[in-house]
Design a protein around this motif. Structure first.
Motif, mmCIF file in Angstrom:
data_model
loop_
_atom_site.group_PDB
_atom_site.id
_atom_site.type_symbol
_atom_site.label_atom_id
_atom_site.label_comp_id
_atom_site.label_asym_id
_atom_site.label_seq_id
_atom_site.Cartn_x
_atom_site.Cartn_y
_atom_site.Cartn_z
ATOM 1 N N HIS A 43 0.849 -1.185 0.000
ATOM 2 C CA HIS A 43 0.000 0.000 0.000
ATOM 3 C C HIS A 43 0.887 1.237 0.000
ATOM 4 C CE1 HIS A 43 -2.532 3.229 1.515
ATOM 5 N NE2 HIS A 43 -3.488 2.589 0.853
ATOM 6 N N THR A 44 0.873 1.950 -1.101
ATOM 7 C CA THR A 44 1.660 3.178 -1.253
ATOM 8 C C THR A 44 0.677 4.329 -1.390
ATOM 9 O OG1 THR A 44 3.364 1.887 -2.371
ATOM 10 C CG2 THR A 44 3.511 4.269 -2.565
ATOM 11 N N ARG A 45 0.648 5.154 -0.386
ATOM 12 C CA ARG A 45 -0.377 6.200 -0.298
ATOM 13 C C ARG A 45 -0.310 7.187 -1.457
ATOM 14 N NH1 ARG A 45 1.425 11.044 1.140
ATOM 15 N NH2 ARG A 45 3.541 11.205 1.912
ATOM 16 N N ARG A 66 -6.806 -11.160 1.036
ATOM 17 C CA ARG A 66 -6.440 -12.374 1.764
ATOM 18 C C ARG A 66 -4.977 -12.745 1.558
ATOM 19 N NH1 ARG A 66 -11.717 -13.979 -0.355
ATOM 20 N NH2 ARG A 66 -10.645 -15.226 -1.902
ATOM 21 N N TYR A 67 -4.136 -11.764 1.351
ATOM 22 C CA TYR A 67 -2.696 -11.969 1.215
ATOM 23 C C TYR A 67 -2.010 -10.868 2.001
ATOM 24 C CZ TYR A 67 -4.078 -8.810 -2.551
ATOM 25 O OH TYR A 67 -4.652 -7.785 -3.271
ATOM 26 N N PRO A 68 -0.725 -11.022 2.320
ATOM 27 C CA PRO A 68 -0.031 -10.014 3.131
ATOM 28 C C PRO A 68 0.021 -8.644 2.454
ATOM 29 C CG PRO A 68 1.323 -11.987 2.888
ATOM 30 C CD PRO A 68 0.152 -12.142 1.971
ATOM 31 N N VAL A 69 -0.083 -7.615 3.272
ATOM 32 C CA VAL A 69 -0.015 -6.228 2.781
ATOM 33 C C VAL A 69 0.980 -5.464 3.646
ATOM 34 C CG1 VAL A 69 -1.278 -4.053 2.506
ATOM 35 C CG2 VAL A 69 -2.382 -6.223 1.924
ATOM 36 N N GLY A 70 1.906 -4.789 2.992
ATOM 37 C CA GLY A 70 2.823 -3.883 3.667
ATOM 38 C C GLY A 70 2.417 -2.451 3.396
ATOM 39 N N GLN A 71 2.795 -1.563 4.284
ATOM 40 C CA GLN A 71 2.466 -0.144 4.119
ATOM 41 C C GLN A 71 3.744 0.625 3.824
ATOM 42 O OE1 GLN A 71 -0.031 1.262 7.244
ATOM 43 N NE2 GLN A 71 -0.157 3.332 6.413
ATOM 44 N N ASP A 72 3.717 1.394 2.751
ATOM 45 C CA ASP A 72 4.906 2.076 2.237
ATOM 46 C C ASP A 72 4.707 3.590 2.248
ATOM 47 O OD1 ASP A 72 7.418 2.356 0.985
ATOM 48 O OD2 ASP A 72 6.534 2.181 -1.013
ATOM 49 N N GLN A 76 9.607 4.073 0.054
ATOM 50 C CA GLN A 76 10.903 3.387 -0.057
ATOM 51 C C GLN A 76 10.801 2.176 -0.979
ATOM 52 O OE1 GLN A 76 11.570 2.861 4.155
ATOM 53 N NE2 GLN A 76 13.050 4.541 4.182
ATOM 54 N N THR A 77 9.763 1.373 -0.795
ATOM 55 C CA THR A 77 9.577 0.202 -1.661
ATOM 56 C C THR A 77 9.243 0.656 -3.073
ATOM 57 O OG1 THR A 77 8.773 -1.018 0.255
ATOM 58 C CG2 THR A 77 8.371 -1.996 -1.902
ATOM 59 N N TRP A 78 8.385 1.633 -3.174
ATOM 60 C CA TRP A 78 7.997 2.208 -4.472
ATOM 61 C C TRP A 78 9.238 2.615 -5.267
ATOM 62 C CZ3 TRP A 78 3.406 2.959 -7.021
ATOM 63 C CH2 TRP A 78 3.368 3.910 -8.028
ATOM 64 N N ARG A 79 10.138 3.363 -4.640
ATOM 65 C CA ARG A 79 11.348 3.836 -5.322
ATOM 66 C C ARG A 79 12.314 2.691 -5.607
ATOM 67 N NH1 ARG A 79 10.194 8.207 -2.237
ATOM 68 N NH2 ARG A 79 11.690 8.091 -0.576
#
Length: 85
Positions: A43-45, A66-72, A76-79
């Motif tokens: 999830h990249t805002r 129903r799968y793992p979600v990280g918050q960005d 950092q992940t986006w870039r």
């Protein structure tokens, strides 16, 4: 994740097009997870209110992810993936 095929889905909860992909991603995870597929949501805002963890957690439940979600929140992940849009 060694030995798995990883599908990374960058999304934001206020985007209708992002929300529309969830049923397919859930189906793929359910159908192919035992065969090595792992779907991961990042999830990249887009807007400031989307950085609130509780809002993201509510959205994950609401759309039925129903799968793992990280918050960005800091992109950092986006870039790291060189995303532009």
């Amino acid at each position: 994740m060694h030995g798995k095929v990883v599908l990374v889905d960058f999304w934001t909860y206020s985007c209708m097009n992002c929300r529309r992909t969830v049923p397919n991603l859930n189906r793929w995870q359910a159908a192919y997870g035992l065969h090595g597929l792992q779907v991961i949501g990042i999830h990249t805002r887009e807007f400031g209110f989307e950085r609130v963890r509780h809002n993201v957690e509510d959205a994950v439940r609401e759309v039925g992810i129903r799968y793992p979600v990280g918050q960005d929140n800091r992109f950092q992940t986006w870039r790291a993936w060189s995303n532009r849009a």
